[in-house]
Design a protein around this motif. Structure first.
Motif, PDB file in Angstrom:
ATOM      1  N   TYR A 129      73.614  13.207  75.074  1.00 50.88           N
ATOM      2  CA  TYR A 129      72.985  13.817  76.242  1.00 50.88           C
ATOM      3  C   TYR A 129      71.584  13.241  76.464  1.00 50.88           C
ATOM      4  N   ALA A 130      70.842  13.022  75.387  1.00 53.11           N
ATOM      5  CA  ALA A 130      69.497  12.448  75.516  1.00 53.11           C
ATOM      6  C   ALA A 130      69.561  11.075  76.177  1.00 53.11           C
ATOM      7  N   ASP A 131      70.586  10.303  75.837  1.00 53.02           N
ATOM      8  CA  ASP A 131      70.781   8.996  76.454  1.00 53.02           C
ATOM      9  C   ASP A 131      71.071   9.146  77.943  1.00 53.02           C
ATOM     10  N   MET A 132      71.873  10.137  78.304  1.00 58.69           N
ATOM     11  CA  MET A 132      72.170  10.402  79.715  1.00 58.69           C
ATOM     12  C   MET A 132      70.896  10.781  80.465  1.00 58.69           C
ATOM     13  N   ALA A 133      70.084  11.632  79.859  1.00 62.59           N
ATOM     14  CA  ALA A 133      68.868  12.106  80.516  1.00 62.59           C
ATOM     15  C   ALA A 133      67.839  10.993  80.682  1.00 62.59           C
ATOM     16  N   ARG A 134      67.795  10.069  79.729  1.00 62.01           N
ATOM     17  CA  ARG A 134      66.854   8.946  79.864  1.00 62.01           C
ATOM     18  C   ARG A 134      67.212   8.084  81.070  1.00 62.01           C
ATOM     19  N   ALA A 135      68.502   7.930  81.323  1.00 67.71           N
ATOM     20  CA  ALA A 135      68.934   7.114  82.462  1.00 67.71           C
ATOM     21  C   ALA A 135      68.746   7.841  83.785  1.00 67.71           C
ATOM     22  N   ARG A 136      68.704   9.170  83.749  1.00 64.79           N
ATOM     23  CA  ARG A 136      68.555   9.986  84.959  1.00 64.79           C
ATOM     24  C   ARG A 136      67.468  11.024  84.709  1.00 64.79           C
ATOM     25  N   PRO A 137      66.187  10.686  84.903  1.00 64.03           N
ATOM     26  CA  PRO A 137      65.082  11.592  84.560  1.00 64.03           C
ATOM     27  C   PRO A 137      65.152  12.952  85.246  1.00 64.03           C
TER      28      PRO A 137
END
Length: 277
Positions: A234-242
């Protein structure tokens, strides 16, 4: 087939595949059109509780039996990720859904993600329930296929199906059992395990981070604390979509929509309100 709450709609897509939908209509109000996409080996009836809640809040709601599942074409030749996306586009066009809110769980969420990436102009927003861009999992199709083939079918009764498929969680067992059909003196799945395996071949080979980065609409990710999407993913997803909004539900597993439909509905309605959708 119809009920007092929904009407069956049938859509034929380019390769002759028959798709069945539950069209819940709209009870009044001006909420966004909404398309619900179930996960692998699932069925559109899994969404009944959420569909009713969203419809009563003013959404026009449609739930799709995806190809290979439920009342739709059981043995489609093409089960590529592109075919699933093309089905979404066909349903949106045929049923006149206007810039729909795309909501999907598990593989249905993955289909919603890919649709939003391929057609940034189409969705109003994206809600992923226990779904994301994933990581390559070479043994995944065989693992899932083995699990599906191990089901002790036919189930002799609904209660036996609920007990086996719920694995201690009554609401989950009820949701899965609703997808079975009665024939030859027992209850059988409405899918073919080999079709389910083939549906996962692309997910086994690669991730879909590039597609995730191409999504431009507002996004909400709802996870179960005991689900399949870990903190790092999820952290990886959030980094790509702030601007991404994420919520993890304590005590819930992969089938969040079956375990906590009212809470999930509340989160979605709050997201819609905050985004001005």
């Amino acid at each position: 087939m119809s009920s007092s709450s929904w009407t069956e709609r049938v859509v034929l897509v380019r390769d002759g595949v028959r798709l069945s939908c539950r069209d819940w209509g709209r009870s009044g109000g001006s909420g966004p059109d909404t398309l619900l996409l179930h996960g692998l080996a699932g069925h559109c009836g899994e969404w009944d509780a959420l569909a009713r809640l969203l419809r009563d809040a003013g959404h026009r709601v449609v739930a799709l039996d995806q190809r290979g599942h439920g009342s739709s074409e059981r043995l489609p030749a093409d089960v590529s990720r592109a075919a699933y996306v093309a089905d979404v586009l066909a349903v949106v066009e045929e049923l006149g859904l206007v810039r729909p809110l795309l909501i999907g769980q598990s593989l249905g969420g993955h289909t919603a993600l890919l649709t939003a990436a391929a057609r940034p102009d189409l969705p109003r927003a994206l809600v992923l329930v226990e779904a994301g861009p994933g990581e390559p999992e070479p043994g995944l199709p065989e693992q899932i296929g083995g699990w599906l083939r191990a089901w002790p079918v036919p189930f002799p009764s609904r209660e036996a199906a609920v007990a086996y498929l719920g694995d201690g969680k009554r609401a989950v067992g009820e949701g899965w059992a609703d997808g079975l059909e009665e024939r030859d003196g027992g209850l059988w799945p409405r899918f073919d395990p080999e079709v389910m395996e083939r549906s996962l071949h692309e997910n086994a080979r690669r991730d879909f981070r590039e597609e995730w980065a191409a999504v431009t609409c507002p996004g909400l990710v709802v996870l179960g604390e005991g689900g399949i999407i870990g903190r790092d993913q999820y952290a990886d997803m959030a980094r790509a979509r702030p601007g991404l909004r994420g919520v993890s539900l304590p005590g819930a597993g992969h089938d969040v929509h079956l375990e906590r439909p009212e809470l999930l509905g509340g989160l979605i309605l709050d997201f819609v309100r905050r985004q001005g959708l």
